[in-house]
Design a protein around this motif. Structure first.
Motif: not given
Ligand code: COS
Length: 390
Positions: A141, A188, A250, A383
């Motif tokens: 996740s 990053k 998704r 969010r």
């Molecule tokens: N598109 C573009 N940019 C995105 C984004 C998206 N969908 N989601 C996040 N970002 C960007 C954010 O804007 C942030 O950028 P800045 O630091 O410049 O502001 C950066 O990426 C980090 O994002 P965030 O702080 O939201 O990251 P988190 O670690 O808090 O959470 C989640 C991100 C939980 C949404 C992510 O880890 C996720 O999708 N997890 C699930 C993964 C998944 O589906 N795994 C199964 C894989 S099966 S193939």
């Protein structure tokens, strides 16, 4: 597919008639090949399905041809229609189709000309199988917490670490692997790599057996060396690559869930009309009618969420992070309720191996976990909604 007439909804254009025609042809072909397919081992079934889906012209919807300077994209409504129809008949066919999309998207979105020309035609024709390796044994996740390392050494990167629950693991021709390339925590410091399956130091485990069988393996990366030009996109763009792929696909998981729900509903309607209980057809019992009403409502609401998200991306070229999460969450949770109701109405037969409802029950359950668990979708939606509030 009695309830499958929604392609005349206003979300669709004239071009979707072609998609639907191809799907009718596919369903006829699938009925022909299904008996012999079932005799093959799982991996062989996947290869055959990929080749057939390629021949039927369906993989082209998941692996788009690139046209000039136009940013590469799929027609997401077609992808969703296809996943819904495939999963109605076979969750494995849907799996094969979706993996060609998910595994190829990092290339058509971020790849160089050389990377694309090496693999994409094969993906589109079903000759080359693709995999996307994000999840790790420590968790799936929290993408930003990935621990697999990619260390730069001159003109090469050396990958070390492990990936878990990798779909197509062991049969893929290449893997897209997300690894940490900076000595820093967070999103990053990640980069994405295109790694040929034959690369020394990359090893896939034996198949991991789950309730909905498909090729799934752990990957071990032990001093796995790739050239620096194996990177997809720029250093530090690995998280962006992963999110871009998930944002597109998704909502299509929701579409596959709708296909399972429709099948469960159709099977239930047929059985409730055929089976007599307490002297009358079950379809005439109010308790049954109420449950079937809930099943139909869940299925239709799920389809609306899915095609709204797909239309929004196709027609408005807009980011659909929130809508895709709503589609995935709403449709997979709804489909689970629908299939569970079908099990209940089928009684003991519904949990009997070999009954279609028992298969649907196994197929639907993992959908609430993979490509972002329901809890992650709620986090994303919450969010976005809170950030949009005045
Ligand atoms: N598109 C573009 N940019 C995105 C984004 C998206 N969908 N989601 C996040 N970002 C960007 C954010 O804007 C942030 O950028 P800045 O630091 O410049 O502001 C950066 O990426 C980090 O994002 P965030 O702080 O939201 O990251 P988190 O670690 O808090 O959470 C989640 C991100 C939980 C949404 C992510 O880890 C996720 O999708 N997890 C699930 C993964 C998944 O589906 N795994 C199964 C894989 S099966 S193939």
């Amino acid at each position: 597919m009695s309830g499958w007439s929604h392609w005349d909804w206003p979300f669709f254009d004239a071009q979707h008639e072609t998609t639907v025609e191809r799907l009718h042809a596919w369903r006829a072909r699938y009925a022909q090949i299904e008996p012999s397919l079932a005799q093959q081992p799982l991996t062989e079934q996947c290869r055959l399905l990929a080749a057939e889906l390629g021949k039927a012209g369906l993989l082209g919807y998941a692996v788009p041809r690139l046209a000039g300077d136009t940013p590469p994209s799929v027609d997401l409504r077609s992808v969703c229609l296809i996943r819904e129809a495939l999963s109605y008949d076979s969750a494995l066919a849907d799996f094969v189709f979706s993996m060609q999309g998910i595994g190829s998207a990092p290339l058509w979105l971020f790849g160089s000309e050389a990377q694309r020309s090496r693999y994409l035609d094969g993906c589109r024709e079903g000759r080359t199988l693709a995999a996307f390796a994000l999840t790790e044994p420590g968790g799936g996740s929290d993408v930003a917490a990935i621990t697999t390392r990619g260390e730069r050494r001159g003109e090469r990167y050396v990958l070390n670490g492990a990936k878990a629950y990798i779909s197509n693991g062991g049969i893929a021709d290449y893997y897209v692997i997300v690894a940490r390339t900076e000595d820093a925590p967070g999103a990053k410091a990640l980069s994405a790599f295109l790694v040929d399956a034959r690369t020394t130091g990359l090893k896939a485990s034996a198949n991991v057996e789950i309730v909905a069988p498909h090729p799934l393996a752990e990957l071990e990366l032990h001093d796995c060396e790739v050239s620096a030009d194996s990177m997809l996109g720029q250093p530090g763009e690995g998280f962006k690559v992963a999110m871009a792929v998930l944002d597109i696909f998704r909502s299509s998981v929701g579409a596959a869930a709708v296909g399972l729900a429709r099948r469960a509903l159709d099977e239930t309607v047929a059985r409730m009309n055929a089976r007599t209980l307490f002297g009358k057809p079950m379809a005439e019992m109010d308790t049954v009618r109420m449950r079937v009403a809930d099943m139909a409502l869940d299925t239709e609401a799920a389809a609306l969420l899915v095609y709204r998200a797909a239309w929004q991306r196709d027609a408005r070229r807009a980011a659909i992070t929130r809508e895709a999460s709503m589609a995935k969450l709403g449709a997979t949770e709804a489909a689970f309720r629908v299939v569970d109701s079908a099990v209940q109405l089928f009684g003991a037969l519904g949990v009997t191996q070999g009954c279609v409802i028992e298969r649907l029950f196994r197929d639907v359950r993992p959908m609430r976990i993979y490509e972002g668990a329901s809890e992650i979708q709620k986090l994303i939606i919450g969010r976005k909604v809170l950030a949009a509030c005045p």
